[in-house]
Design an enzyme around this catalytic site. Structure first.
Site, mmCIF file in Angstrom:
data_model
loop_
_atom_site.group_PDB
_atom_site.id
_atom_site.type_symbol
_atom_site.label_atom_id
_atom_site.label_comp_id
_atom_site.label_asym_id
_atom_site.label_seq_id
_atom_site.Cartn_x
_atom_site.Cartn_y
_atom_site.Cartn_z
ATOM 1 C CG HIS A 74 -3.705 -3.482 3.553
ATOM 2 N ND1 HIS A 74 -2.548 -3.101 4.184
ATOM 3 C CD2 HIS A 74 -4.237 -2.352 3.017
ATOM 4 C CE1 HIS A 74 -2.387 -1.795 4.044
ATOM 5 N NE2 HIS A 74 -3.393 -1.318 3.339
ATOM 6 C CB CYS A 125 -0.985 -0.036 1.162
ATOM 7 S SG CYS A 125 -2.387 1.102 0.957
#
Length: 494
Positions: A423, A325
């Site tokens: 994630h 991310c």
């Protein structure tokens, strides 16, 4: 409602355990937290964002997570500012809403979500935030007694004896509440006790005499207990015997979703270390850059710590780097925030290890995804979730092909740097095995993180059934729990 004397007193864990206990008894139960301030968040099936603790509590209740379980989520992006997420969607910042108007803006949404859950479930177990004794925050409180008074719910106060000062914490917290707030406190729970229970008896008697409130029980310190933390970073499990691989993760000031790394942290073959201010990243087999709520600011922090030099030295010696991310965005050429989404508007030069560039946009991507990870000739099914405001230019040779047709991530031409927006990658054993083999050449057998989490939920539920007197709160459960008799010995009582 479970309130605590401090942060990390055990509120989240107790709520999860109570949800599982009630579910075992056949009660249709749901968790609820009016307001959460955390950088660890989860994506619900409907595409909303809530605190990860509520997602874990939903699992304990054997439910899918829902935005009503955590209607207000605050995600700090600076020391004085936070993004405000209402019923799963970002609506602005604390500065934009204004502190004076905050309660009027958020409380109706909190009560709306709570009432929906009350209509749908037999029981709702509520988690407070921090401490109800923060007198400076009382005027705008919607997280503790401010909510309890509005919703008219009974309260249990929990304290962590392992931190010390447990009687002062409990007595002082109660003393700082108003008369009406004190009246709704039904009792205390002492958490994480270890040692001779007989030494605790005089303190329990003193506390009950001074406050007029019962101690509902004492939960033991559970060794080998691993349930992901709400926001605090957990360093290492208690002991590891054999460690063949060293993985390090730098801790940014606004690190987010560090629960991504729990499967690595708990793996018996992996020496997993969080690296903090003033420490070095050197000596690792694998460096992972985590997510962040303030990517440009944390990129600057990374450079100030000398970690850019550590990373490039690591690569020169043949090491591997993964970015997730915000960490993925840092690996590219530049990060542009033209609208000031995460702070002051501007553009930052990134680490230049991948060809992509990132531009932060005003709309956040929130989605659960599945796809295929293709790496070094291995192809494994991958699932995870995306929470980001950045839009990163794609590689045609992206390592992950999602089921919705999108490409995710990038890998450098020299095969040393890997980035992704997903994630939860390491929650899947086969994905962990593939990434570790790519990074180190080592073959490991990964632990099923979902099973570890389920075991932890059952551990705390078992402890609650064995050590807490739930009959005071739920009389219909008294036949199935170890109810405490005032005249019994301390061993029976707690």
């Amino acid at each position: 409602m479970i309130q605590g004397t401090t942060s990390d007193a055990g509120k989240s864990v107790l709520v999860a355990g109570l949800c599982r206990v009630l579910k075992r008894q056949g009660t249709n139960v749901a968790p609820f937290k009016p307001q959460n301030m955390a950088l660890n968040s989860a994506v619900t099936p409907e595409g909303g964002e809530i605190g990860r603790a509520q997602a874990v509590q939903a699992k304990a209740a054997q439910l899918e997570p829902h935005v009503d379980m955590n209607p207000i989520l605050l995600k700090p992006c600076t020391d004085t500012g936070a993004q405000v997420i209402v019923q799963g969607k970002a609506v602005g910042s604390m500065q934009a809403i204004g502190f004076k108007d905050y309660k009027a803006f958020t409380l109706p949404k909190v009560l709306e979500s709570f009432n929906r859950l009350k209509r749908r479930y037999d029981c709702v177990v509520v988690e407070g935030a921090g401490s109800p004794a923060e007198v400076n925050l009382r005027e705008n409180d919607i997280a503790n007694m401010g909510f309890a008074e509005e919703a008219d719910v009974p309260v249990i106060i929990i304290a962590d004896i392992d931190k010390g000062g447990v009687f002062a914490h409990l007595y002082g917290t109660l003393a700082l509440l108003s008369k009406s707030e004190q009246a709704r406190v039904k009792g205390f729970v002492i958490n994480r006790f270890r040692g001779d229970i007989g030494l605790l008896e005089p303190g329990l008697d003193w506390l009950e005499e001074k406050t007029g409130k019962p101690v509902l029980g004492v939960l033991p310190y559970i060794h080998g207990f691993n349930l992901e933390a709400e926001d605090a970073i957990v360093t290492q499990p208690e002991s590891k015997q054999q460690q063949r691989i060293k993985v390090v993760v730098p801790v940014f000031p606004r690190i987010s979703n560090h629960t991504d790394f729990d499967p690595l942290r708990l793996h018996p073959d992996i020496d997993f270390q969080y690296v903090g201010k003033g420490e070095s990243l050197q000596g690792a087999d694998l460096i992972i850059l985590p997510g962040t709520k303030s990517v440009r600011s944390d990129l600057s922090y990374l450079k100030q710590q000398g970690w850019e030099s550590d990373i490039k030295r690591h690569l020169r010696y043949g090491g591997k780097v993964i970015g997730i991310c915000g960490g993925y965005q840092m690996l590219g050429q530049s990060i542009d925030d033209p609208f000031g989404i995460e702070g002051e508007a501007g553009k930052s030069q990134a680490l230049g290890l991948l060809e992509q560039s990132t531009k932060l946009k005003q709309e956040k991507t929130l989605t659960n995804v599945k796809g295929q990870l293709n790496l070094d000739g291995d192809s494994v099914t991958v699932s995870g979730y995306e929470i980001h405001v950045g839009e990163t230019s794609e590689f045609s040779s992206a390592p992950i092909v999602l089921d919705d047709g999108r490409l995710d991530g990038a890998i450098s031409q020299d095969n040393q740097v890997f980035g992704t927006y997903l994630h939860g990658l390491f929650d899947q054993p086969k994905v962990t095995e593939t990434l570790i083999k790519w990074a180190t050449g080592e073959s490991i057998t990964s632990v099923d993180h979902q099973s570890v989490q389920e075991h932890a939920i059952n551990q705390i539920a078992d402890a609650i059934e064995a050590h807490l007197d739930l009959s005071i709160i739920w009389p219909h459960l008294s036949a199935n729990t170890n109810a405490r008799d005032k005249e019994n010995s301390v061993a029976d009582r707690v």
